[in-house]
Design an enzyme around this catalytic site. Structure first.
Site, PDB file in Angstrom:
ATOM      1  N   ARG A  38      -1.570  -0.736  -8.328  1.00  0.00           N
ATOM      2  CA  ARG A  38      -2.937  -0.347  -7.953  1.00  0.00           C
ATOM      3  C   ARG A  38      -2.984   1.173  -8.065  1.00  0.00           C
ATOM      4  NH1 ARG A  38      -3.832  -1.006  -2.005  1.00  0.00           N
ATOM      5  NH2 ARG A  38      -4.338  -3.183  -2.427  1.00  0.00           N
ATOM      6  N   GLN A  72      -0.780   6.995  -6.122  1.00  0.00           N
ATOM      7  CA  GLN A  72      -1.882   7.878  -5.726  1.00  0.00           C
ATOM      8  C   GLN A  72      -2.004   9.027  -6.734  1.00  0.00           C
ATOM      9  OE1 GLN A  72       0.419   8.480  -2.279  1.00  0.00           O
ATOM     10  NE2 GLN A  72      -1.017   7.507  -0.868  1.00  0.00           N
ATOM     11  N   ARG A 120      -7.920   7.218  12.683  1.00  0.00           N
ATOM     12  CA  ARG A 120      -6.896   7.851  11.833  1.00  0.00           C
ATOM     13  C   ARG A 120      -7.438   8.085  10.426  1.00  0.00           C
ATOM     14  NH1 ARG A 120      -2.576   5.321  14.144  1.00  0.00           N
ATOM     15  NH2 ARG A 120      -2.907   3.480  12.868  1.00  0.00           N
ATOM     16  N   ARG A 121      -8.144   7.089   9.909  1.00  0.00           N
ATOM     17  CA  ARG A 121      -8.707   7.252   8.558  1.00  0.00           C
ATOM     18  C   ARG A 121      -9.723   8.383   8.545  1.00  0.00           C
ATOM     19  NH1 ARG A 121      -5.643   3.714   5.480  1.00  0.00           N
ATOM     20  NH2 ARG A 121      -6.509   5.022   3.869  1.00  0.00           N
ATOM     21  N   ASP A 176       0.851  -1.197   0.000  1.00  0.00           N
ATOM     22  CA  ASP A 176       0.000   0.000   0.000  1.00  0.00           C
ATOM     23  C   ASP A 176       0.882   1.239   0.000  1.00  0.00           C
ATOM     24  OD1 ASP A 176      -2.253  -1.602   0.248  1.00  0.00           O
ATOM     25  OD2 ASP A 176      -2.638  -1.103   2.335  1.00  0.00           O
ATOM     26  N   MET A 177       0.315   2.359  -0.438  1.00  0.00           N
ATOM     27  CA  MET A 177       1.076   3.606  -0.344  1.00  0.00           C
ATOM     28  C   MET A 177       0.519   4.431   0.810  1.00  0.00           C
ATOM     29  SD  MET A 177       3.678   5.128  -1.524  1.00  0.00           S
ATOM     30  CE  MET A 177       4.106   4.668  -3.211  1.00  0.00           C
ATOM     31  N   LYS A 204      -7.022   7.236  -5.808  1.00  0.00           N
ATOM     32  CA  LYS A 204      -6.970   8.711  -5.760  1.00  0.00           C
ATOM     33  C   LYS A 204      -5.973   9.194  -4.723  1.00  0.00           C
ATOM     34  CE  LYS A 204     -11.688   9.859  -7.192  1.00  0.00           C
ATOM     35  NZ  LYS A 204     -13.013  10.308  -6.710  1.00  0.00           N
ATOM     36  N   GLY A 205      -5.834   8.451  -3.612  1.00  0.00           N
ATOM     37  CA  GLY A 205      -4.967   8.894  -2.512  1.00  0.00           C
ATOM     38  C   GLY A 205      -5.823   9.261  -1.314  1.00  0.00           C
ATOM     39  N   ALA A 206      -5.546   8.628  -0.186  1.00  0.00           N
ATOM     40  CA  ALA A 206      -6.403   8.787   0.993  1.00  0.00           C
ATOM     41  C   ALA A 206      -5.892   9.817   1.986  1.00  0.00           C
ATOM     42  CB  ALA A 206      -6.523   7.436   1.701  1.00  0.00           C
TER      43      ALA A 206
HETATM   44  P1  FDA Z   1     -14.714   8.991  -3.924  1.00  0.00           P
HETATM   45  O1  FDA Z   1     -14.146   9.191  -2.565  1.00  0.00           O
HETATM   46  O2  FDA Z   1     -15.127  10.198  -4.692  1.00  0.00           O
HETATM   47  O3  FDA Z   1     -15.903   7.973  -3.798  1.00  0.00           O
HETATM   48  C1  FDA Z   1     -16.822   7.754  -4.849  1.00  0.00           C
HETATM   49  C2  FDA Z   1     -18.114   7.311  -4.204  1.00  0.00           C
HETATM   50  O4  FDA Z   1     -17.917   6.055  -3.543  1.00  0.00           O
HETATM   51  C3  FDA Z   1     -18.602   8.260  -3.098  1.00  0.00           C
HETATM   52  O5  FDA Z   1     -19.399   9.281  -3.614  1.00  0.00           O
HETATM   53  C4  FDA Z   1     -19.348   7.318  -2.200  1.00  0.00           C
HETATM   54  O6  FDA Z   1     -20.641   7.096  -2.746  1.00  0.00           O
HETATM   55  C5  FDA Z   1     -18.586   6.044  -2.297  1.00  0.00           C
HETATM   56  N1  FDA Z   1     -17.602   5.858  -1.238  1.00  0.00           N
HETATM   57  C6  FDA Z   1     -16.258   6.030  -1.301  1.00  0.00           C
HETATM   58  N2  FDA Z   1     -15.661   5.710  -0.135  1.00  0.00           N
HETATM   59  C7  FDA Z   1     -16.662   5.323   0.692  1.00  0.00           C
HETATM   60  C8  FDA Z   1     -16.720   4.868   2.034  1.00  0.00           C
HETATM   61  N3  FDA Z   1     -15.635   4.722   2.776  1.00  0.00           N
HETATM   62  N4  FDA Z   1     -17.928   4.551   2.554  1.00  0.00           N
HETATM   63  C9  FDA Z   1     -19.058   4.663   1.828  1.00  0.00           C
HETATM   64  N5  FDA Z   1     -19.070   5.080   0.545  1.00  0.00           N
HETATM   65  C10 FDA Z   1     -17.894   5.417  -0.005  1.00  0.00           C
HETATM   66  N6  FDA Z   1      -5.335   5.132  -0.693  1.00  0.00           N
HETATM   67  C11 FDA Z   1      -4.029   5.350  -0.428  1.00  0.00           C
HETATM   68  O7  FDA Z   1      -3.613   6.481  -0.210  1.00  0.00           O
HETATM   69  N7  FDA Z   1      -3.135   4.301  -0.400  1.00  0.00           N
HETATM   70  C12 FDA Z   1      -3.532   3.027  -0.676  1.00  0.00           C
HETATM   71  O8  FDA Z   1      -2.697   2.109  -0.654  1.00  0.00           O
HETATM   72  C13 FDA Z   1      -4.907   2.798  -0.950  1.00  0.00           C
HETATM   73  N8  FDA Z   1      -5.370   1.543  -1.212  1.00  0.00           N
HETATM   74  C14 FDA Z   1      -6.665   1.378  -1.648  1.00  0.00           C
HETATM   75  C15 FDA Z   1      -7.120   0.125  -2.044  1.00  0.00           C
HETATM   76  C16 FDA Z   1      -8.376  -0.016  -2.603  1.00  0.00           C
HETATM   77  C17 FDA Z   1      -8.824  -1.373  -3.079  1.00  0.00           C
HETATM   78  C18 FDA Z   1      -9.233   1.117  -2.730  1.00  0.00           C
HETATM   79  C19 FDA Z   1     -10.593   1.005  -3.372  1.00  0.00           C
HETATM   80  C20 FDA Z   1      -8.812   2.333  -2.280  1.00  0.00           C
HETATM   81  C21 FDA Z   1      -7.559   2.489  -1.717  1.00  0.00           C
HETATM   82  N9  FDA Z   1      -7.124   3.711  -1.244  1.00  0.00           N
HETATM   83  C22 FDA Z   1      -5.791   3.889  -0.956  1.00  0.00           C
HETATM   84  C23 FDA Z   1      -8.110   4.789  -0.968  1.00  0.00           C
HETATM   85  C24 FDA Z   1      -8.263   5.750  -2.135  1.00  0.00           C
HETATM   86  O9  FDA Z   1      -7.094   6.486  -2.289  1.00  0.00           O
HETATM   87  C25 FDA Z   1      -9.462   6.691  -1.913  1.00  0.00           C
HETATM   88  O10 FDA Z   1      -9.252   7.439  -0.747  1.00  0.00           O
HETATM   89  C26 FDA Z   1     -10.797   5.995  -1.799  1.00  0.00           C
HETATM   90  O11 FDA Z   1     -10.897   4.906  -2.664  1.00  0.00           O
HETATM   91  C27 FDA Z   1     -11.940   6.958  -2.142  1.00  0.00           C
HETATM   92  O12 FDA Z   1     -11.788   7.400  -3.472  1.00  0.00           O
HETATM   93  P2  FDA Z   1     -12.773   6.972  -4.671  1.00  0.00           P
HETATM   94  O13 FDA Z   1     -11.952   6.871  -5.898  1.00  0.00           O
HETATM   95  O14 FDA Z   1     -13.523   5.767  -4.317  1.00  0.00           O
HETATM   96  O15 FDA Z   1     -13.700   8.229  -4.893  1.00  0.00           O
END
Ligand code: FDA
Length: 300
Positions: free
Chosen positions: A176, A155, A280-281, A125-126, A179-181
């Site tokens: 993978r 990300q 934290r998240r 993971d990043m 967007k980046g968390a």
């Molecule tokens: P966005 O946040 O715009 O979500 C789109 C829609 O999905 C929202 O409008 C909502 O309806 C729904 N949604 C999204 N998240 C939700 C939640 N938690 N609960 C309910 N509904 C939700 N980041 C990182 O920095 N390092 C990493 O290694 C990873 N690894 C990773 C693995 C996988 C399998 C995923 C899917 C994601 C990650 N991420 C991550 C997290 C990523 O960077 C990002 O923060 C989230 O996926 C949210 O972005 P979206 O692209 O889903 O769009």
């Protein structure tokens, strides 16, 4: 963090752990490995694959890192024993990245060797931007040492993303894309939603054209729709990419992706550190706190 998000987070912190647990467990399989096994089995029965994550990050002692390695090895053995279709996701700060890079490298190498013995794959993971360069460096070293059963995360919100992708394409890295968390300063990251989306698509196209295997990790309809379009235009074989989503998020959309014949992998976190992890998240991504807040107060 803006005052409303700060307030939401404060309210969540005041709630009893048992209440937060009920809602955090939407995103987390449980506290025990058996919980993750059960979750992945259910996911597999829906023709989806899994990636299991043992919760924990930023450990401060070598003992904690070694315990994490053992726990991850137990996950790999359990995947094999239970005949699950799942790989493993790890965080390098859980393996000692911030304490000693050499120690971290040896921990990850050991884990990849165990994974290789189980015919499995490990995704790194990043984490936040303080770890990006070291993570890339460690990944490149693993690959140049001949360890191939390992992938990385890029990300799209990070300004450096394109440069990193161009560096990873020649080694056909398994990436993978998300967007980046983490909330990062504007000087190094895009903050605007549309800008991040456009960047995501630019990186996705670059990776697919570069013939890298891509885990398209998003729940965003716009990005998923655009990915379908690229897959169609580029006539990509189903074996060259997969969609990835988080446990408990947009399950109907997951089913639709699978019904269209695409591969889909679900990220399944579990472990005793669920509370610290969730808080934290929530802090890093106030939108998640908002989802939890809404879930708690719409059901109670
Ligand atoms: P966005 O946040 O715009 O979500 C789109 C829609 O999905 C929202 O409008 C909502 O309806 C729904 N949604 C999204 N998240 C939700 C939640 N938690 N609960 C309910 N509904 C939700 N980041 C990182 O920095 N390092 C990493 O290694 C990873 N690894 C990773 C693995 C996988 C399998 C995923 C899917 C994601 C990650 N991420 C991550 C997290 C990523 O960077 C990002 O923060 C989230 O996926 C949210 O972005 P979206 O692209 O889903 O769009």
């Amino acid at each position: 963090m803006n005052p409303i998000n700060q307030l939401i987070l404060s309210v969540i912190r005041l709630l009893p752990r048992s209440v937060v647990r009920r809602f955090a467990m939407r995103y987390i399989a449980g506290e025990e490995l058996d919980d993750a096994v059960r979750a992945v089995r259910a996911i597999n029965s829906k023709k989806m694959t899994g990636t299991i994550d043992v919760l924990g990050e930023n450990v401060s002692t070598r003992e904690e890192s070694l315990a994490a390695v053992r726990e991850c090895e137990a996950v790999l053995h359990s995947i094999q024993k239970n005949d699950l279709d799942s790989n493993l996701s790890i965080k390098l700060t859980q393996f000692g990245l911030k304490m000693d890079e050499e120690f971290c490298y040896s921990n990850v190498k050991r884990l990849l060797e165990t994974a290789s013995g189980c015919n499995n794959f490990v995704r790194i993971d990043m984490e936040d931007s303080s770890t990006t360069s070291a993570t890339l460096k460690l990944y490149e070293r693993l690959r140049s040492d001949g360890l191939a059963n390992v992938g990385l995360v890029i990300q799209a919100n990070m300004r450096r993303g394109l440069e990193d992708v161009q560096r990873l394409i020649p080694m056909k890295a398994n990436i993978r894309l998300c967007k980046g968390a983490y909330l990062e300063p504007e000087s190094i990251a895009f903050r605007n939603r549309e800008e991040i989306r456009l960047r995501y698509l630019k990186l996705l196209r670059t990776l697919l054209e570069g013939k890298c295997y891509v885990g398209i990790a998003t729940h965003d309809d716009f990005l998923i729709g655009s990915a379908y379009q690229y897959i169609h235009e580029m006539n990509l074989a189903k074996s060259t990419y997969e969609f990835q989503m988080l446990h408990g998020v947009r399950t109907k959309l997951r089913d639709q992706i699978v019904d269209r014949g695409h591969r889909l992998r679900v990220y399944v976190p579990f472990g005793q550190y669920w509370y610290a992890y969730s808080i934290r998240r929530f802090k890093e991504n106030p939108q998640i706190a908002w989802y939890v807040f809404q879930a708690i107060f719409s059901r109670s």
